[in-house]
Design a protein around this motif. Structure first.
Motif, PDB file in Angstrom:
ATOM      1  N   ARG A   1      -3.458  -7.009   3.727  1.00 14.60           N
ATOM      2  CA  ARG A   1      -4.436  -6.723   2.967  1.00 14.60           C
ATOM      3  C   ARG A   1      -5.244  -5.390   3.414  1.00 14.60           C
ATOM      4  NH1 ARG A   1      -8.144 -10.046  -0.043  1.00 14.60           N
ATOM      5  NH2 ARG A   1     -10.129  -9.424  -0.214  1.00 14.60           N
TER       6      ARG A   1
ATOM      7  N   TYR B   1       1.225  -4.798  -5.256  1.00 22.20           N
ATOM      8  CA  TYR B   1       0.853  -5.440  -3.685  1.00 22.20           C
ATOM      9  C   TYR B   1       1.649  -6.908  -3.504  1.00 22.20           C
ATOM     10  CZ  TYR B   1      -2.316  -8.013  -0.390  1.00 22.20           C
ATOM     11  OH  TYR B   1      -2.838  -8.567   0.639  1.00 22.20           O
ATOM     12  N   ASP B   2       1.690  -7.716  -4.763  1.00 21.24           N
ATOM     13  CA  ASP B   2       2.316  -8.781  -4.437  1.00 21.24           C
ATOM     14  C   ASP B   2       3.900  -8.861  -4.215  1.00 21.24           C
ATOM     15  OD1 ASP B   2      -0.187 -10.021  -4.962  1.00 21.24           O
ATOM     16  OD2 ASP B   2       0.214 -10.373  -7.131  1.00 21.24           O
TER      17      ASP B   2
ATOM     18  N   ASP C   1      -1.835  -7.919 -10.579  1.00 17.09           N
ATOM     19  CA  ASP C   1      -1.276  -7.784  -9.316  1.00 17.09           C
ATOM     20  C   ASP C   1      -2.528  -7.743  -8.295  1.00 17.09           C
ATOM     21  OD1 ASP C   1       0.951  -6.961  -7.183  1.00 17.09           O
ATOM     22  OD2 ASP C   1      -0.280  -5.020  -6.906  1.00 17.09           O
ATOM     23  N   ALA C   2      -2.514  -8.171  -6.971  1.00 18.98           N
ATOM     24  CA  ALA C   2      -3.311  -8.377  -5.933  1.00 18.98           C
ATOM     25  C   ALA C   2      -4.592  -8.892  -6.619  1.00 18.98           C
ATOM     26  CB  ALA C   2      -3.496  -6.944  -5.559  1.00 18.98           C
ATOM     27  N   SER C   3      -4.573 -10.120  -7.157  1.00 20.95           N
ATOM     28  CA  SER C   3      -5.706 -10.653  -7.773  1.00 20.95           C
ATOM     29  C   SER C   3      -6.829 -11.068  -6.839  1.00 20.95           C
ATOM     30  CB  SER C   3      -5.340 -11.845  -8.944  1.00 20.95           C
ATOM     31  OG  SER C   3      -4.254 -12.999  -8.410  1.00 20.95           O
ATOM     32  N   ASP C   4      -6.005 -11.618  -5.580  1.00 23.05           N
ATOM     33  CA  ASP C   4      -6.902 -12.106  -4.765  1.00 23.05           C
ATOM     34  C   ASP C   4      -7.719 -11.012  -3.769  1.00 23.05           C
ATOM     35  OD1 ASP C   4      -4.447 -11.260  -3.489  1.00 23.05           O
ATOM     36  OD2 ASP C   4      -4.825 -12.113  -1.730  1.00 23.05           O
TER      37      ASP C   4
ATOM     38  N   SER D   1       6.222  -6.295   0.889  1.00 24.36           N
ATOM     39  CA  SER D   1       5.976  -7.169   2.301  1.00 24.36           C
ATOM     40  C   SER D   1       5.730  -6.074   3.140  1.00 24.36           C
ATOM     41  CB  SER D   1       7.066  -8.084   2.704  1.00 24.36           C
ATOM     42  OG  SER D   1       8.031  -7.391   2.803  1.00 24.36           O
TER      43      SER D   1
ATOM     44  N   ARG E   1      -2.603  -3.559 -10.827  1.00 25.83           N
ATOM     45  CA  ARG E   1      -3.922  -4.316 -10.769  1.00 25.83           C
ATOM     46  C   ARG E   1      -4.334  -4.955 -12.184  1.00 25.83           C
ATOM     47  NH1 ARG E   1      -6.778  -5.119  -6.677  1.00 25.83           N
ATOM     48  NH2 ARG E   1      -8.801  -5.725  -7.613  1.00 25.83           N
TER      49      ARG E   1
END
Length: 209
Positions: free
Chosen positions: A52, A25-26, A117-120, A29, A113
């Motif tokens: 997101r 994810y990070d 990754d995509a920790s937010d 784009s 994950r």
């Protein structure tokens, strides 16, 4: 008949799944997704919203397929006559491995994950991972003659981790060459190892089928 909007959204989800699985994810784009699909960023946003929201849609789509497979396998285990419980449980392992082999984007998305990754983007593990893992754990405890000292929770999680790792990276041979799911001999050997792992770790009677 599938509408243009529906087919474009499905195409966006397929491409985004491949990119999120490959780059995380990070590392992906919205512009990369738009270029890969052949649409502009505004059209991507129109169909799926923000990056997101697109990621959440990709994860939901991947896990709907995973849940359908696993729930059916668990239902088969519960419904099996007592003399067939053990081989049906072993078939569940094969079904899970087959799913990961046929849908490598699924283990790739989760492995990203688990490497932060995509920790937010929070809440996906308790929504998707834990309930299904717990379903398998509880069903095994209720249907199989498990050694009371066996750790079913860790055994099931070990099977998950190993299957994801094998499908994504394979194993090395003595010469240092990597062999994965595209190598029939390596895949057979991995399956056999997972069956032995389940059988021995849970102290199940007899030999693995």
């Amino acid at each position: 008949m599938i509408s243009g909007d529906t087919s474009q959204r499905e195409m966006i989800l397929r491409v985004a799944t491949k990119l999120f699985a490959g780059l995380g994810y990070d590392g992906t784009s919205t512009r990369q997704i738009a270029e890969a699909v052949g649409l502009n960023v505004a059209t991507i946003s129109y169909h799926v919203g923000s990056k997101r929201e697109l990621y959440l849609a990709v994860m939901a789509r991947a896990n709907n397929a995973h849940r359908a497979m696993l729930e059916t396998a668990v239902e088969d285990l519960v419904a099996a006559p007592q003399e067939d419980k053990l081989p049906t449980a072993h078939r569940l392992i094969d079904l899970y491995i087959d799913f990961c082999v046929e849908h490598p984007e699924f283990p790739a998305l989760w492995t990203h994950r688990w490497l932060a990754d995509a920790s937010d983007v929070t809440g996906l593990e308790p929504e998707y991972v834990q309930p299904l893992a717990q379903l398998v754990i509880d069903t095994i405890k209720a249907t199989l003659d498990v050694d009371p000292d066996a750790d079913v929770d860790y055994t099931v999680n070990t099977l998950i981790w190993c299957s994801h790792s094998f499908v994504l990276s394979g194993v090395f041979d003595k010469a240092g060459e990597r062999h994965g799911a595209d190598d029939p001999r390596a895949l057979r050997r991995f399956r056999a190892h997972m069956h032995h792992l389940l059988h021995r770790a849970l102290g199940l009677p007899g030999d693995p089928p």
